[in-house]
Design an enzyme around this catalytic site. Structure first.
Site, PDB file in Angstrom:
ATOM      1  N   LYS A 187      65.939  26.611  33.388  1.00  0.00           N
ATOM      2  CA  LYS A 187      66.925  27.670  33.152  1.00  0.00           C
ATOM      3  C   LYS A 187      68.333  27.082  33.243  1.00  0.00           C
ATOM      4  CE  LYS A 187      63.676  30.390  35.629  1.00  0.00           C
ATOM      5  NZ  LYS A 187      63.311  30.858  36.973  1.00  0.00           N
ATOM      6  N   LYS A 235      71.292  18.890  39.990  1.00  0.00           N
ATOM      7  CA  LYS A 235      72.103  20.100  39.745  1.00  0.00           C
ATOM      8  C   LYS A 235      73.580  19.717  39.693  1.00  0.00           C
ATOM      9  CE  LYS A 235      69.264  23.985  40.698  1.00  0.00           C
ATOM     10  NZ  LYS A 235      68.157  23.999  41.652  1.00  0.00           N
ATOM     11  N   LYS A 270      63.512  18.087  30.568  1.00  0.00           N
ATOM     12  CA  LYS A 270      62.648  19.039  31.281  1.00  0.00           C
ATOM     13  C   LYS A 270      63.101  20.480  30.975  1.00  0.00           C
ATOM     14  CE  LYS A 270      63.298  20.580  35.402  1.00  0.00           C
ATOM     15  NZ  LYS A 270      63.472  20.925  36.814  1.00  0.00           N
TER      16      LYS A 270
HETATM   17  P1  TYM Z   1      61.546  27.272  40.184  1.00  0.00           P
HETATM   18  O1  TYM Z   1      61.842  28.725  40.200  1.00  0.00           O
HETATM   19  O2  TYM Z   1      62.575  26.352  39.620  1.00  0.00           O
HETATM   20  O3  TYM Z   1      60.216  27.009  39.389  1.00  0.00           O
HETATM   21  C1  TYM Z   1      59.027  27.719  39.685  1.00  0.00           C
HETATM   22  C2  TYM Z   1      57.837  26.815  39.460  1.00  0.00           C
HETATM   23  O4  TYM Z   1      57.830  26.367  38.094  1.00  0.00           O
HETATM   24  C3  TYM Z   1      57.731  24.943  38.060  1.00  0.00           C
HETATM   25  N1  TYM Z   1      58.485  24.436  36.904  1.00  0.00           N
HETATM   26  C4  TYM Z   1      57.985  23.602  35.993  1.00  0.00           C
HETATM   27  N2  TYM Z   1      56.758  23.042  35.874  1.00  0.00           N
HETATM   28  C5  TYM Z   1      56.556  22.234  34.787  1.00  0.00           C
HETATM   29  N3  TYM Z   1      57.518  21.979  33.847  1.00  0.00           N
HETATM   30  C6  TYM Z   1      58.752  22.517  33.952  1.00  0.00           C
HETATM   31  N4  TYM Z   1      59.657  22.267  33.016  1.00  0.00           N
HETATM   32  C7  TYM Z   1      59.031  23.365  35.064  1.00  0.00           C
HETATM   33  N5  TYM Z   1      60.129  24.067  35.453  1.00  0.00           N
HETATM   34  C8  TYM Z   1      59.771  24.714  36.600  1.00  0.00           C
HETATM   35  C9  TYM Z   1      58.367  24.486  39.367  1.00  0.00           C
HETATM   36  O5  TYM Z   1      57.936  23.179  39.712  1.00  0.00           O
HETATM   37  C10 TYM Z   1      57.891  25.545  40.328  1.00  0.00           C
HETATM   38  O6  TYM Z   1      56.589  25.244  40.808  1.00  0.00           O
HETATM   39  N6  TYM Z   1      62.350  25.771  44.835  1.00  0.00           N
HETATM   40  C11 TYM Z   1      61.395  26.450  44.005  1.00  0.00           C
HETATM   41  C12 TYM Z   1      61.024  27.825  44.522  1.00  0.00           C
HETATM   42  C13 TYM Z   1      60.502  27.826  45.912  1.00  0.00           C
HETATM   43  C14 TYM Z   1      59.233  27.333  46.339  1.00  0.00           C
HETATM   44  C15 TYM Z   1      59.205  27.560  47.749  1.00  0.00           C
HETATM   45  C16 TYM Z   1      58.144  26.747  45.680  1.00  0.00           C
HETATM   46  C17 TYM Z   1      61.169  28.294  47.007  1.00  0.00           C
HETATM   47  N7  TYM Z   1      60.385  28.126  48.101  1.00  0.00           N
HETATM   48  C18 TYM Z   1      58.083  27.196  48.489  1.00  0.00           C
HETATM   49  C19 TYM Z   1      57.035  26.383  46.447  1.00  0.00           C
HETATM   50  C20 TYM Z   1      57.005  26.613  47.825  1.00  0.00           C
HETATM   51  C21 TYM Z   1      62.022  26.605  42.623  1.00  0.00           C
HETATM   52  O7  TYM Z   1      63.216  26.668  42.481  1.00  0.00           O
HETATM   53  O8  TYM Z   1      61.119  26.774  41.632  1.00  0.00           O
END
Ligand code: TYM
Length: 342
Positions: A211, A128, A208
């Site tokens: 957002k 980030k 990748k």
């Molecule tokens: P976030 O909101 O960035 O993404 C949500 C989920 O989508 C998956 N993901 C992807 N998978 C494959 N290819 C991609 N390009 C891609 N972009 C996103 C992420 O791996 C995720 O599974 N920190 C987490 C949210 C969170 C969380 C948690 C997850 C907060 N607490 C506890 C699991 C357990 C996040 O920002 O995900």
């Protein structure tokens, strides 16, 4: 490990079962990476025996969001996305992270046993920063809140995309530090990835999909806007008839998300062979648009219905928050007692 208690002829039977949990940030519209890497797994896993918790990580979103109205809107949109795509609130608990404030308290307990070095190694934080995000303390300690999210529900399995694996491993480490100091309080979670083509879905520019990078494609995009977005998929200037390696072509990665194996292999074969029958990039992109329109058509219709019934969505989130809160309070009591706060 989750515990299910029920009464059978007056005797309470306690059965050990798997607890599945995952979260998603409400920071903009959910994209194909979120769907194929995470949400699709969450929905498929509902068929498994066990408990299922999925939440909208609104506390986490505060590390980057400064617009309260937009945040509220995104939380609702994220809930609608899950429900439209098939999350069944009878089988899975869908809730807002901030409806369970116990996780912020657990964050402190975990922060107090976690060394700075662990957080300094976080790829996602470094990434980030590399993309120009101005860091705050919340962003730096983000993995501790995430560990609390996971550990607060005795989660066994955390289905995520590849970019979150290190965070789940950190939750394992933090559970280990706490248990090492105070005894067996937290359950060690394991991550779960989707099939190989889906763990790291590429964005329109080949990095990748994210957002943060602005290279994402909204799950429910359709019509002219969808054509325009897919038109942006990065390609080169080689002519269709030139034989190419299908593994090096971005529109083929997108086709791999949607097509059945037979049709995909046919496209790959034609690309590899080249010649008059080989498809051009425009042709591949058109097939991506068509497949995406088709795959999400039923969910798009359900989304419209849900948009017209906001009371129903609020009710599902509120009920979910109560169920999740009850579970987290048990774990909180256990953790407080173990470290001497009770
Ligand atoms: P976030 O909101 O960035 O993404 C949500 C989920 O989508 C998956 N993901 C992807 N998978 C494959 N290819 C991609 N390009 C891609 N972009 C996103 C992420 O791996 C995720 O599974 N920190 C987490 C949210 C969170 C969380 C948690 C997850 C907060 N607490 C506890 C699991 C357990 C996040 O920002 O995900």
């Amino acid at each position: 490990m989750g515990r299910l208690s029920h009464s059978q002829a007056g005797v309470t039977v306690v059965t050990a079962m798997t607890t599945y949990l995952s979260g998603i940030q409400p920071s903009g519209l959910q994209h194909l990476g979120n769907y194929f890497g995470a949400i699709r797994q969450h929905i498929e896993l509902q068929a498994e025996a066990g408990e299922h918790f999925y939440f909208i990580a609104d506390y986490h979103a505060l590390t980057t969001n400064r617009d309260p109205a937009a945040l509220r809107e995104c939380v609702r949109e994220t809930a609608i996305t899950y429900l439209a795509l098939g999350l069944d609130p009878e089988r899975a608990t869908l809730f807002r992270q901030s409806d369970v404030p116990e996780v912020t308290e657990l964050t402190w307990l975990l922060a107090s046993v976690t060394g700075m070095g662990l957080l300094e190694r976080a790829h996602s934080y470094k990434d980030k920063l590399a993309h120009g995000v101005k860091p705050n303390v919340g962003l730096f300690t983000y993995p501790i809140l995430m560990a609390a999210d996971i550990l607060a529900y005795d989660s066994d399995v955390v289905p995520v995309g590849k970019d979150q694996v290190q965070h789940v491993e950190m939750a394992q480490d933090m559970a280990g530090y706490f248990n090492g100091a105070y005894g067996e309080v937290f359950t060690r979670p394991e991550y779960r990835l989707a099939g190989e083509a889906f763990t790291k879905v590429p964005g329109l520019d080949g990095q990748k999909m994210s957002k943060t990078y602005g290279n994402d494609l909204w799950i429910f995009e359709s019509g002219k806007r969808l054509k325009k977005r897919v038109g942006k998929l990065v390609t080169d200037s080689r002519p269709p008839e030139e034989a190419k390696d299908p593994d090096e072509i971005l529109p083929m990665d997108f086709l791999a998300l949607f097509l059945d194996p037979g049709e995909l292999e046919e496209w790959r074969g034609r690309v590899r062979e080249g010649g008059a029958e080989a498809p051009g990039y425009g042709h591949m992109k058109m097939r991506v648009v068509e497949a995406m329109e088709e795959q999400f058509a039923p969910a798009r219709a359900r989304r419209e219905e849900l948009l017209a019934d906001p009371g129903r969505v609020d009710e599902i989130l509120e009920q979910g928050g109560q169920v999740a809160g009850n579970r987290a309070r048990e774990v909180r009591e256990r953790a407080l007692a173990a470290c001497g706060l009770r």
